[in-house]
Motif scaffolding. Structure first.
Motif, PDB file in Angstrom:
ATOM      1  N   VAL A 210       0.833  -1.097   0.122  1.00  0.00           N
ATOM      2  CA  VAL A 210       0.023  -0.171   0.097  1.00  0.00           C
ATOM      3  C   VAL A 210       0.932   1.270   0.084  1.00  0.00           C
ATOM      4  N   HIS A 211       0.991   2.178  -1.019  1.00  0.00           N
ATOM      5  CA  HIS A 211       1.406   3.357  -1.220  1.00  0.00           C
ATOM      6  C   HIS A 211       0.514   4.449  -0.744  1.00  0.00           C
ATOM      7  N   ARG A 212       1.088   5.776  -1.013  1.00  0.00           N
ATOM      8  CA  ARG A 212       0.266   6.714  -0.119  1.00  0.00           C
ATOM      9  C   ARG A 212      -1.293   7.026  -0.959  1.00  0.00           C
ATOM     10  N   ALA A 213      -1.077   6.941  -2.456  1.00  0.00           N
ATOM     11  CA  ALA A 213      -2.378   7.081  -3.087  1.00  0.00           C
ATOM     12  C   ALA A 213      -3.415   5.968  -2.695  1.00  0.00           C
ATOM     13  N   HIS A 214      -3.028   4.687  -2.536  1.00  0.00           N
ATOM     14  CA  HIS A 214      -4.030   3.975  -2.008  1.00  0.00           C
ATOM     15  C   HIS A 214      -4.630   4.123  -0.592  1.00  0.00           C
ATOM     16  N   TYR A 215      -3.738   4.594   0.248  1.00  0.00           N
ATOM     17  CA  TYR A 215      -4.032   5.118   1.560  1.00  0.00           C
ATOM     18  C   TYR A 215      -5.180   6.085   1.738  1.00  0.00           C
ATOM     19  N   GLU A 216      -4.854   7.148   0.865  1.00  0.00           N
ATOM     20  CA  GLU A 216      -5.690   8.172   0.436  1.00  0.00           C
ATOM     21  C   GLU A 216      -7.133   7.587   0.022  1.00  0.00           C
ATOM     22  N   LEU A 217      -7.078   6.722  -0.906  1.00  0.00           N
ATOM     23  CA  LEU A 217      -8.172   6.275  -1.733  1.00  0.00           C
ATOM     24  C   LEU A 217      -9.282   5.631  -0.465  1.00  0.00           C
ATOM     25  N   PHE A 218      -8.338   4.612   0.249  1.00  0.00           N
ATOM     26  CA  PHE A 218      -9.473   4.001   1.176  1.00  0.00           C
ATOM     27  C   PHE A 218     -10.056   4.590   2.226  1.00  0.00           C
ATOM     28  N   THR A 219      -9.193   5.617   2.678  1.00  0.00           N
ATOM     29  CA  THR A 219      -9.546   6.442   3.960  1.00  0.00           C
ATOM     30  C   THR A 219     -10.569   7.569   3.378  1.00  0.00           C
ATOM     31  N   ARG A 220     -10.385   7.999   2.273  1.00  0.00           N
ATOM     32  CA  ARG A 220     -11.370   8.715   1.529  1.00  0.00           C
ATOM     33  C   ARG A 220     -12.633   8.380   1.371  1.00  0.00           C
ATOM     34  N   LYS A 254       5.108  -7.912   5.428  1.00  0.00           N
ATOM     35  CA  LYS A 254       5.549  -7.054   6.536  1.00  0.00           C
ATOM     36  C   LYS A 254       5.285  -5.526   6.242  1.00  0.00           C
ATOM     37  N   THR A 255       5.134  -5.260   4.780  1.00  0.00           N
ATOM     38  CA  THR A 255       4.793  -4.007   4.322  1.00  0.00           C
ATOM     39  C   THR A 255       3.657  -3.306   5.164  1.00  0.00           C
ATOM     40  N   TYR A 256       2.699  -4.210   4.885  1.00  0.00           N
ATOM     41  CA  TYR A 256       1.333  -4.097   5.977  1.00  0.00           C
ATOM     42  C   TYR A 256       1.672  -3.799   7.126  1.00  0.00           C
ATOM     43  N   GLU A 257       2.161  -4.673   8.000  1.00  0.00           N
ATOM     44  CA  GLU A 257       2.377  -4.531   9.327  1.00  0.00           C
ATOM     45  C   GLU A 257       2.957  -3.088   9.788  1.00  0.00           C
ATOM     46  N   VAL A 258       3.717  -2.945   8.883  1.00  0.00           N
ATOM     47  CA  VAL A 258       4.729  -1.382   9.495  1.00  0.00           C
ATOM     48  C   VAL A 258       3.904  -0.205   9.251  1.00  0.00           C
ATOM     49  N   LEU A 259       3.140  -0.310   7.897  1.00  0.00           N
ATOM     50  CA  LEU A 259       2.427   0.682   7.757  1.00  0.00           C
ATOM     51  C   LEU A 259       1.023   0.733   8.847  1.00  0.00           C
ATOM     52  N   LYS A 260       0.483  -0.368   9.195  1.00  0.00           N
ATOM     53  CA  LYS A 260      -0.234  -0.297  10.229  1.00  0.00           C
ATOM     54  C   LYS A 260       0.093   0.384  11.351  1.00  0.00           C
ATOM     55  N   GLU A 262       2.911   2.503  11.826  1.00  0.00           N
ATOM     56  CA  GLU A 262       3.053   4.025  11.224  1.00  0.00           C
ATOM     57  C   GLU A 262       1.798   4.752  11.312  1.00  0.00           C
ATOM     58  N   THR A 263       0.811   4.397  10.872  1.00  0.00           N
ATOM     59  CA  THR A 263      -0.834   5.059  10.515  1.00  0.00           C
ATOM     60  C   THR A 263      -1.519   5.287  11.547  1.00  0.00           C
ATOM     61  N   ILE A 384      13.188   7.693  -2.175  1.00  0.00           N
ATOM     62  CA  ILE A 384      11.724   7.818  -3.108  1.00  0.00           C
ATOM     63  C   ILE A 384      10.881   8.852  -2.283  1.00  0.00           C
ATOM     64  N   PRO A 385      10.448   9.642  -2.919  1.00  0.00           N
ATOM     65  CA  PRO A 385       9.515  10.862  -2.474  1.00  0.00           C
ATOM     66  C   PRO A 385       8.481  10.375  -1.452  1.00  0.00           C
ATOM     67  N   GLU A 386       8.318  11.048  -0.488  1.00  0.00           N
ATOM     68  CA  GLU A 386       7.191  10.685   0.642  1.00  0.00           C
ATOM     69  C   GLU A 386       5.746  10.853   0.213  1.00  0.00           C
ATOM     70  N   TRP A 387       5.638  11.781  -0.956  1.00  0.00           N
ATOM     71  CA  TRP A 387       4.164  11.693  -1.429  1.00  0.00           C
ATOM     72  C   TRP A 387       3.652  10.395  -2.142  1.00  0.00           C
ATOM     73  N   PHE A 388       4.818   9.765  -2.495  1.00  0.00           N
ATOM     74  CA  PHE A 388       4.410   8.600  -3.326  1.00  0.00           C
ATOM     75  C   PHE A 388       4.340   7.214  -2.436  1.00  0.00           C
ATOM     76  N   ALA A 389       5.371   7.025  -1.511  1.00  0.00           N
ATOM     77  CA  ALA A 389       5.389   5.917  -0.686  1.00  0.00           C
ATOM     78  C   ALA A 389       5.755   6.236   0.798  1.00  0.00           C
ATOM     79  N   PHE A 390       5.322   5.245   1.541  1.00  0.00           N
ATOM     80  CA  PHE A 390       5.548   5.405   3.157  1.00  0.00           C
ATOM     81  C   PHE A 390       6.891   5.071   3.321  1.00  0.00           C
ATOM     82  N   LYS A 391       7.550   5.770   4.384  1.00  0.00           N
ATOM     83  CA  LYS A 391       9.138   5.329   4.510  1.00  0.00           C
ATOM     84  C   LYS A 391       9.297   3.883   5.088  1.00  0.00           C
ATOM     85  N   SER A 392       8.453   3.580   5.918  1.00  0.00           N
ATOM     86  CA  SER A 392       8.500   2.419   6.642  1.00  0.00           C
ATOM     87  C   SER A 392       8.230   1.323   5.438  1.00  0.00           C
ATOM     88  N   VAL A 393       7.323   1.499   4.482  1.00  0.00           N
ATOM     89  CA  VAL A 393       7.234   0.445   3.605  1.00  0.00           C
ATOM     90  C   VAL A 393       8.244   0.227   2.712  1.00  0.00           C
TER      91      VAL A 393
END
Length: 401
Positions: A210-220, A254-260, A262-263, A384-393
């Motif tokens: 899950v990158h930034r755009a996905h996260y914005e998509l499902f929270t919005r 692992k990427t989902y767990e760190v994002l969980k 972080e957010t 990697i620009p932070e607007w695109f992807a989460f640092k933890s991921v």
């Protein structure tokens, strides 16, 4: 002759309290639970078999979702009549909508109806299957109807043609143990108990980090007028076999767990699904909606080109960008799940993430980074620009290249 078996009939169901823990009714009305509970019963079931076989990765995913009720109302692998009905009509024999056939495949000439086999994952006993029929499927027709093409440049058609056995078999499943996976896969009953019971639950399916755009998509999506007040998201990634070039399931987990962490968003729930992707586009969207309904979801986010794939020869898309949304909308009432269209979000220099229409209207400067470029930057150790992807991921992906 072996007794005929209807993949829908069973005596094993989840307790009423587990169903009350959700406002969503399971598909077909009852949540199936095929697990044998006591060690004595397990031993007795295992001792009754004629043959022991190792399950493939895909079979392990299917068997787990049959055992735990994710494929409710199924209580086993589909017999020929049910298989044909789903292939040709996208429905079980009684008319209940169902997206894709769930079958046991084999090349074994000796396996016959009436036999019981024990399916194992390494040394672990998983399930007993009591076969009730054996048939030679019409694979070209199955692919044409389910994937929209029988050409093997489609990954689903290629899987059916080259990985699946010559015969399909129907049969009743008795669950012994769930597979042990790199990621915890809670049952529909367990997930339902963890979700609030009086609000809408919006499912988000993914098979990539899950990158930034996905996260914005499902929270919005929670702000969509289709969603009632106080709704929550269930992010429910598939962690079984997918396309050959996808990131492995254990790394994705692992990427989902760190994002969980972080957010830490109280309105976002994370669970994992042992499902093997078919890349079947519209038909797979229906299958995903049925599974998430069984997990207690009332709504389902449908993205552009959901579960889509490209030709391995020409690179052309097999499905239109909105085919999955169209089939979901057309069948929403039958499914009892409301599709939520995903926003087409873009990142802008001036206002961050906005819809593409808003960016165009306001003349905002859109920033883009393709998946190919992102992977190249990842490999090259570039920032990697932070607007695109989460640092933890990003750090998990770098550690597991």
């Amino acid at each position: 002759p072996a007794q005929t078996f209807n993949a829908r009939k069973s005596l094993s169901f989840a307790s009423p309290t587990q169903l009350e823990a959700s406002k969503q009714v399971p598909h077909g009305g009852t949540l199936v639970d095929l697990m044998v509970k006591s060690d004595e019963e397990k031993q007795s079931v295992v001792d009754s078999v004629d043959k022991v076989m190792q399950a493939t990765d895909r079979q392990l995913c299917d068997i787990e979702l049959i055992m735990n009720g994710g494929f409710s109302p199924l209580t086993g692998f589909m017999e020929e009549a049910a298989y044909k009905s789903v292939v040709e009509n996208m429905a079980l024999e009684d008319g209940l909508i169902f997206g894709l056939p769930v079958i046991f495949d084999t090349d074994d000439e000796d396996l016959q109806p009436g036999m019981k086999i024990l399916l194992k994952d390494g040394d672990r006993d998983i399930a007993v299957v009591e076969f009730t029929d054996k048939y030679v499927p019409d694979k070209p027709l199955e692919c044409l109807k389910c994937y929209g093409t029988s050409e093997i440049e489609h990954p689903g058609s290629l899987m059916v043609a080259t990985q699946r056995g010559k015969y399909y078999m129907g049969g009743k499943v008795t669950g012994v143990n769930f597979p042990i996976r790199d990621f915890p896969c809670r049952t529909p009953a367990e997930v339902r108990e963890s979700l609030p019971d009086d609000v809408d639950v919006v499912a988000f399916q993914c098979r990539n980090p899950v990158h930034r755009a996905h996260y914005e998509l499902f929270t919005r999506a929670l702000d969509d007028p289709l969603i009632g007040e106080g709704g929550v998201v269930l992010v429910h990634p598939t962690c079984g076999p997918t396309q050959a070039d996808d990131i492995p399931g254990n790394v994705r987990y692992k990427t989902y767990e760190v994002l969980k962490e972080e957010t830490a968003n109280p309105r976002v729930n994370w669970e994992y699904l042992p499902y093997s992707m078919h890349m079947a586009g519209p038909r797979e969207a229906i299958q995903h909606m049925i599974i998430r309904k069984n997990f207690g979801c009332t709504h389902f986010i449908i993205g552009r080109d959901m579960a889509g794939s490209k030709s391995s020869v020409t690179g052309e898309d097999f499905y239109g960008a909105y085919d999955a949304q169209d089939i979901a909308n057309a069948n929403a009432e039958k499914l009892g799940v409301t599709p939520v269209p995903s926003l087409n979000l873009v990142y802008t220099e001036e206002e961050g993430y906005v819809t593409a229409d808003a960016a165009k209207e306001k003349g905002l400067e859109i920033k883009k980074l393709s998946g190919t470029k992102f992977r190249k930057m990842l490999r090259g150790g570039e920032d990697i620009p932070e607007w695109f992807a989460f640092k933890s991921v990003v750090s998990v992906l770098r550690e597991n290249q």
